[in-house]
Design a protein around this motif. Structure first.
Motif, short mmCIF file in Angstrom:
data_model
loop_
_atom_site.label_atom_id
_atom_site.label_comp_id
_atom_site.label_asym_id
_atom_site.label_seq_id
_atom_site.Cartn_x
_atom_site.Cartn_y
_atom_site.Cartn_z
N ALA A 184 45.93 39.93 79.02
CA ALA A 184 44.97 40.90 78.50
C ALA A 184 45.57 42.29 78.41
N ALA A 185 46.36 42.70 79.43
CA ALA A 185 46.97 44.03 79.42
C ALA A 185 47.96 44.16 78.27
N GLN A 186 48.82 43.15 78.08
CA GLN A 186 49.81 43.20 77.01
C GLN A 186 49.14 43.15 75.64
N GLU A 187 48.14 42.29 75.50
CA GLU A 187 47.41 42.20 74.24
C GLU A 187 46.73 43.52 73.90
N GLY A 188 46.06 44.09 74.91
CA GLY A 188 45.33 45.33 74.67
C GLY A 188 46.22 46.42 74.13
N ARG A 230 38.33 33.60 78.80
CA ARG A 230 38.59 34.64 79.80
C ARG A 230 39.19 35.87 79.13
N LEU A 231 40.12 35.67 78.22
CA LEU A 231 40.74 36.81 77.53
C LEU A 231 39.70 37.57 76.71
N ALA A 232 38.81 36.83 76.06
CA ALA A 232 37.77 37.49 75.26
C ALA A 232 36.86 38.35 76.13
N ALA A 233 36.70 37.95 77.41
CA ALA A 233 35.81 38.69 78.30
C ALA A 233 36.44 39.99 78.80
N ILE A 234 37.77 40.04 78.92
CA ILE A 234 38.40 41.22 79.54
C ILE A 234 39.32 41.98 78.60
N SER A 235 39.67 41.42 77.43
CA SER A 235 40.53 42.12 76.48
C SER A 235 39.62 42.88 75.50
N PRO A 236 39.60 44.21 75.53
CA PRO A 236 38.57 44.96 74.78
C PRO A 236 38.60 44.72 73.28
N ILE A 237 39.77 44.73 72.66
CA ILE A 237 39.82 44.57 71.20
C ILE A 237 39.54 43.13 70.81
N PHE A 240 30.81 48.52 88.46
CA PHE A 240 29.74 47.69 87.89
C PHE A 240 30.31 46.67 86.91
N GLU A 241 31.24 47.11 86.04
CA GLU A 241 31.83 46.20 85.05
C GLU A 241 32.64 45.10 85.72
N ARG A 242 33.38 45.45 86.79
CA ARG A 242 34.16 44.43 87.50
C ARG A 242 33.25 43.36 88.11
N LEU A 243 32.13 43.79 88.70
CA LEU A 243 31.23 42.84 89.32
C LEU A 243 30.57 41.93 88.28
N VAL A 244 30.15 42.52 87.15
CA VAL A 244 29.54 41.71 86.08
C VAL A 244 30.55 40.72 85.54
N LEU A 245 31.80 41.17 85.33
CA LEU A 245 32.84 40.29 84.82
C LEU A 245 33.11 39.16 85.80
N LYS A 246 33.14 39.48 87.09
CA LYS A 246 33.40 38.47 88.10
C LYS A 246 32.32 37.39 88.11
N ALA A 285 22.82 44.88 83.04
CA ALA A 285 24.07 44.17 83.32
C ALA A 285 24.54 43.42 82.08
N GLY A 286 25.83 43.56 81.77
CA GLY A 286 26.39 42.89 80.61
C GLY A 286 26.26 43.66 79.31
N ALA A 287 25.47 44.74 79.30
CA ALA A 287 25.32 45.56 78.10
C ALA A 287 26.39 46.65 78.07
N ARG A 288 26.57 47.26 76.89
CA ARG A 288 27.54 48.33 76.74
C ARG A 288 26.83 49.67 76.67
#
Length: 416
Positions: free
Chosen positions: A234-238, A144-151, A71-77, A334-337
């Motif tokens: 995003a992976a390295q930043e996270g 884009r980074l803000a959308a997928i990098s959690p911190i 679900f998160e992947r589809l919303v992000l896409k 969708a889009g909520a946590r």
């Protein structure tokens, strides 16, 4: 079982695929809740859970995690912005820098890029060469980074032009007082200041392209570069924002000193113990989470979030309060946590697992707790020689980070 269809309308802003995924996720959650209720009922009756029921709960829990990730992947896409989108081209057209950058990426033509950077007297180009991407491309990479990098999505992000950000901070708070209209204004006492330093470190990715891809006019080169580097960045930043040691990378918030909240002092992060080594104390799990929430001052709680990895979230998902209500609740749309005790949950894979002495759950206002520093400028160096017949694009940006307010977050310590 509750009526899941009530949640479906909230996904209409997204495509039918995301709506279907959200419906499947909610169905999986209802199945999990029923199985876990059965497990807890077994524990109350027999003082232990039936093995088959335990296995059923774990199996459904894993399926729930898979549905949540899908679900998160589809919303992000669907919500991910397109670099160099048609709306921008129709309204304003590509900038001179953007056109020159595309010629450089596609054909290696550096002439216009050199002229633009000489005209701008840019000091951001590194010693090993390469050129700055256009401003619109850099801005979209940041989004884009803000959308997928959690911190990064919950921290404060500041863009600077220097290599190091130095930030003074008043440990003792602002010096203020009350006076009457005609009263003398006494001099305030000098505040106790600390200087926080956030150096930026180089983060790189090296996507490769074929000449056929570069020659294809239908391929949006800006978008392609953004999509290729965003996952690597995003992976390295996270990892760095959570566990970075501060050597050639940002300093992660989990690497700062910790101390029991009763003895908290500036420079360390306060912790609250669960009362059991490597887990929650029997019958008091909700109390431990509640203690963590109220260890945080009211001003920080207003915008606070829980941060943990998916394995910890799987354990927390089974917890109930004294009235039998689940502490963990699924996203409302969708889009909520997902939420824990009403506060949003952020999943960061680099957080530690639950173990004896592990600080597996963080709770706080991460906008005030952690600062991400981006140095202005993303640089790309085209390399058609090192991996022939492929063309490499050595893409770099400079990023720093560290704790800026040690009182804005607390950790749950799985210990006595």
């Amino acid at each position: 079982m509750s009526d899941i269809s009530n949640a479906a309308p909230e996904t209409k802003a997204h495509g039918p695929e995301a709506g279907s995924a959200f419906h499947d996720f909610m169905e999986a959650f209802e199945s999990f809740r029923e199985a876990n209720d059965e497990r807890l009922g077994d524990i109350e009756k027999r003082m232990s859970a039936d093995v088959i029921t335990e296995e059923k709960v774990d199996r459904i829990n894993k399926a729930l995690e898979e549905q949540e990730r899908r679900f998160e992947r589809l919303v992000l896409k669907e919500t991910r912005p397109a670099l160099g989108g048609s709306e921008r081209r129709q309204n304003a057209g590509p900038s001179e820098h953007k056109q020159a950058f595309e010629r450089y990426v596609r054909a290696g033509d550096e002439r216009d890029m050199r002229r633009i950077e000489e005209k701008a007297m840019s000091s951001l180009t590194g010693a090993d060469g390469g050129f700055l991407v256009p401003d619109e491309t850099e801005a979209e990479i940041g989004r884009r980074l803000a959308a997928i990098s959690p911190i990064r999505s919950i921290a404060t992000v500041r863009t600077v032009s220097a290599a190091v950000l130095k930030k003074p901070f008043a440990i003792s708070g602002a010096q203020t007082g009350w006076v009457g209209e005609a009263d003398a204004r006494p001099q305030t006492t000098a505040p106790q200041l600390a200087e926080l330093t956030f150096p930026t470190m180089e983060l790189y990715a090296m996507p490769a392209a074929t000449n056929a891809l570069l020659d294809d006019a239908a391929v949006n080169i800006d978008r392609w570069i953004g999509e290729e580097v965003e996952q690597a960045f995003a992976a390295q930043e996270g990892t760095a924002f959570v566990n970075g040691d501060g050597i050639a990378k940002p300093k992660g918030f989990m690497t700062y000193p910790t101390v029991d909240e009763s003895a908290w002092a500036w420079g360390s992060v306060g912790t609250v113990a669960t009362g059991a080594a490597g887990g929650f104390a029997a019958g008091t799990a909700a109390d431990a989470v509640l203690d963590l929430v109220y260890a945080l001052k009211a001003g920080y709680r207003q915008n606070a979030s829980f941060v943990m990895n998916r394995r910890t979230q799987a354990a927390v998902r089974k917890l109930k309060d004294a009235d039998g209500n689940y502490l963990w609740q699924p996203p409302t749309g969708a889009g909520a946590r997902a939420t824990l005790m009403g506060f949003p949950m952020v999943e960061a894979e680099d957080m530690p697992d639950i173990a004896a002495g592990a600080k597996a759950i963080a709770f706080g206002d991460f906008g005030r707790f952690y600062l991400v520093v981006d140095r202005q400028g993303v640089r790309v160096l085209r390399d058609p020689y090192s991996a022939k017949p492929y063309v490499l694009f050595y893409t770099t940006k400079r990023v720093g980070g560290g704790v800026q307010d040690f009182d804005a977050a607390k950790f749950l310590d799985f210990s006595l």
